[in-house]
Design an enzyme around this catalytic site. Structure first.
Site, PDB file in Angstrom:
ATOM      1  N   HIS A 187       0.839  -1.202   0.000  1.00 16.17           N
ATOM      2  CA  HIS A 187       0.000   0.000   0.000  1.00 16.17           C
ATOM      3  C   HIS A 187       0.873   1.250   0.000  1.00 16.17           C
ATOM      4  O   HIS A 187       0.547   2.257  -0.621  1.00 16.17           O
ATOM      5  CB  HIS A 187      -0.913   0.002   1.237  1.00 16.17           C
ATOM      6  CG  HIS A 187      -2.355  -0.170   0.906  1.00 16.17           C
ATOM      7  ND1 HIS A 187      -3.267  -0.733   1.755  1.00 16.17           N
ATOM      8  CD2 HIS A 187      -3.062   0.168  -0.198  1.00 16.17           C
ATOM      9  CE1 HIS A 187      -4.462  -0.735   1.197  1.00 16.17           C
ATOM     10  NE2 HIS A 187      -4.355  -0.204   0.017  1.00 16.17           N
ATOM     11  N   GLU A 429      -2.286 -19.727 -16.968  1.00 12.03           N
ATOM     12  CA  GLU A 429      -1.172 -19.570 -16.024  1.00 12.03           C
ATOM     13  C   GLU A 429      -0.441 -20.874 -15.755  1.00 12.03           C
ATOM     14  O   GLU A 429       0.505 -20.910 -14.972  1.00 12.03           O
ATOM     15  CB  GLU A 429      -1.688 -18.984 -14.702  1.00 12.03           C
ATOM     16  CG  GLU A 429      -2.863 -19.747 -14.133  1.00 12.03           C
ATOM     17  CD  GLU A 429      -3.559 -19.039 -12.990  1.00 12.03           C
ATOM     18  OE1 GLU A 429      -2.878 -18.350 -12.207  1.00 12.03           O
ATOM     19  OE2 GLU A 429      -4.788 -19.169 -12.879  1.00 12.03           O
ATOM     20  N   ASP A 453       2.278 -16.485 -12.324  1.00 15.81           N
ATOM     21  CA  ASP A 453       2.342 -17.940 -12.191  1.00 15.81           C
ATOM     22  C   ASP A 453       2.851 -18.603 -13.463  1.00 15.81           C
ATOM     23  O   ASP A 453       3.580 -19.598 -13.403  1.00 15.81           O
ATOM     24  CB  ASP A 453       0.963 -18.501 -11.822  1.00 15.81           C
ATOM     25  CG  ASP A 453       0.745 -18.522 -10.317  1.00 15.81           C
ATOM     26  OD1 ASP A 453       1.728 -18.351  -9.574  1.00 15.81           O
ATOM     27  OD2 ASP A 453      -0.405 -18.710  -9.890  1.00 15.81           O
ATOM     28  N   CYS A 500      -3.084 -10.113 -17.442  1.00 14.83           N
ATOM     29  CA  CYS A 500      -3.371  -9.464 -16.169  1.00 14.83           C
ATOM     30  C   CYS A 500      -2.255  -9.671 -15.146  1.00 14.83           C
ATOM     31  O   CYS A 500      -2.416  -9.356 -13.973  1.00 14.83           O
ATOM     32  CB  CYS A 500      -4.697  -9.959 -15.594  1.00 14.83           C
ATOM     33  SG  CYS A 500      -4.785 -11.746 -15.391  1.00 14.83           S
TER      34      CYS A 500
END
Length: 568
Positions: A187, A429, A453, A500
């Protein structure tokens, strides 16, 4: 004497300033045990401290969007029953005092999150750490140091900075920061990107090597901190700062444009999100849609499996916010490194290759059906698409589609609307989904490549293993060939492929991925304008020729060198 230190690039940019060494208040946690008759009063102390911090979050004075996002995230965590129940149990069942119960609970939660393999989830540990500091301050009556009133041109150096520390920085005074700890998806890093502030993390022990007050330069592109730079270096970076400022002004006018190449190829530039707050930021940054909505947060932040109505409300809100723009929602990807407090997973020797994602969902069909029904209902309100993760068998995809079709029939009987043309795709993936891509595309409406992955499994490299982390590279020719194969197969079938994974947000790789034929980029919303800018200036035909050269190379290092030269 000039010194250089390397770190992880958390937020790009350049800064010249003076070092402000930030150290946190030292907290001594009371280790004494309590008597059973004082348990209630001890627990009340923690409840009062939690409520006091909650009130602070609810009454922020004119918060920035970054501050509000942090406040919302922290309020959710403070209301998590597991958090308060664990503290209460330690006080009432183990005779721990309020400080010790709070400290141990936070440490345990941080340890759990830090052990996760998913970088996005792993970095949420900093939010728990932040909450621990803030509630402990309230409990002990300590007023934390304030970073909102520093000298102009300050570069903050610290062991670590919590999301609250970063959100409260005065952007007019602080020009950059660097920390010993942290990762690029924390964050704190995300806020630095939001503030458009250069930042480096994971710098080992740099905070122990500085006194404060030194002149310094942060190069967020190369990942270096320069202490006591020469006059020539200062002049060089002053020029780079001026050029970057000019570029950023130009990008402000680009973020809302369509990404169309010079030879007419339209590319979608989307964002990865985990909640509604992420979506708000993505829309503000000009996203063409959402390429990945991680639904596991709905489950991980709940004390039980979320109901159909709870899920439907979130999916519907997100769908309506995007209007006609696509919203790709990944079905529950839990297991492996991501657990649930209220569900017992089997003990496995290798959970990353075990009972997780679609395997769990098809086994626990009632849980899966609840989510699918919420998703199908929400599809009536916009351009929602469903994505199935970790697929290795055709049967897994076919069974998922069958369940969706059954749900559609049920909704028809109930007179509930949904999108009759709802698309269902898979996240590519695994090696199986790459090799069998030509078969999967017969049933899938689209592919979305999860490079995190895909790279890990293709190269058999655990990216969390420090001994072999150097072998993990998206630029490895084997990975690039896998990506190209998947894209080519989808195009031959008249369908499309997006990405993504983190590779999609690597702006150094934009031209390469464009040349490989990628139809959609989805990553950090902070990168949207820059990706669009590169695409708008590029010819897909020319980049295709470049990509062919890249995948013909033998080593990742050769590809990276070629890409760097090509991007100049």
């Amino acid at each position: 004497m000039t010194k250089r230190y390397e770190g992880i690039k958390a937020s790009t940019g350049y800064a010249i300033g003076k070092i402000y060494l930030f150290t946190r208040e030292k907290i001594e946690v009371n280790q004494a045990s309590i008597s059973p008759d004082s348990a209630d009063s001890e627990y009340q102390k923690v409840k009062d401290a939690i409520n006091a911090y909650f009130d602070d979050l609810s009454n922020l004075d004119n918060p920035t969007e970054a501050q509000q996002n942090i406040a919302n995230a922290h309020k959710e965590l403070l209301q998590d029953p597991y958090f308060s129940d664990t503290i209460e149990s330690k006080i009432k069942n183990e005779n721990k005092n309020s400080e010790l119960a709070l400290d141990e609970t936070i440490r345990e939660m941080v340890e759990i999150m830090s052990a996760l393999d998913d970088e996005y989830l792993k970095e949420r540990a900093s939010d728990y750490q932040d909450i621990g500091f803030q509630v402990m301050y309230k409990l002990k009556g300590i007023k934390p140091k304030d970073l909102s009133k520093l000298e102009k041109g300050s570069i903050i150096i610290s062991k670590e900075l919590t999301p609250s520390d970063t959100a409260n920085m005065d952007k007019e005074a602080v020009v950059g920061f660097a920390t010993d700890l942290g990762g690029k998806t924390s964050h704190t890093s995300i806020i630095a990107q939001t503030l458009d502030m250069p930042a480096l993390v994971g710098m080992a022990d740099v905070s122990t090597k500085l006194k404060g007050g030194e002149k310094a330069i942060i190069d967020g592109y190369e990942g270096i901190l320069i202490i006591n730079p020469s006059d020539d270096e200062v002049a060089k970076y002053e020029k780079l700062i001026a050029e970057l400022k000019e570029k950023k002004e130009r990008l402000k006018n680009i973020k809302d444009l369509q990404a169309v190449t010079t030879d007419g190829k339209h590319i979608e530039v989307s964002a990865n999100i985990g909640n509604i707050e992420d979506l708000k930021l993505a829309i503000e940054n000009g996203c063409d849609g959402v390429g990945l909505f991680r639904t596991e947060f709905l489950y991980m932040e709940s004390s039980e499996f979320p109901s159909e109505e709870v899920q439907f409300a979130v999916y519907k809100e997100a769908t309506e916010m995007l209007g006609k723009k696509p919203l790709i929602i990944r079905t529950l990807d839990i297991g492996g490194d991501k657990g649930l407090d209220y569900f017992k997973f089997p003990v496995e020797e290798n959970p990353f290759l075990g009972y997780r994602a679609i395997r769990l969902c098809l086994d626990k069909e009632d849980i899966f059906r609840t989510q699918l029904r919420a998703l199908v209902r929400a599809s009536a309100f916009g351009n929602l698409k469903i994505m199935i993760p970790f697929v290795v068998n055709i049967d897994e995809l076919k069974k998922s589609i069958e369940l969706i079709e059954e749900i559609k029939k049920d909704l028809d009987k109930e007179g509930i609307a949904y999108n009759k043309d709802l698309d269902v795709g898979i996240m590519v993936e695994t090696s199986a989904s790459i090799i069998m891509a030509d078969k999967f595309i017969k049933y899938a409406d689209f592919f979305s490549i999860g490079t995190n992955d895909l790279t890990q499994y293709t190269l058999a490299v655990d990216r969390g293993n420090e001994n072999i982390a150097h072998m993990y590279s998206n630029y490895n020719p084997a990975v690039l060939r896998a990506i190209k194969h998947v894209i080519d197969v989808s195009h031959e079938a008249g369908k499309w492929t997006g990405m993504c994974g983190a590779f999609a947000a690597d702006t150094e790789a934009t031209k390469l991925l464009l040349g490989l034929g990628l139809d959609e980029f989805s990553g950090s919303s902070a990168k949207i304008a820059e990706i669009k800018d590169t695409i708008i200036k590029s010819s897909q035909k020319e980049e295709k020729l470049f990509a062919e050269k890249a995948i013909d190379l033998e080593l990742a290092s050769e590809v990276e060198a070629l890409v760097k030269e090509h991007n100049k």
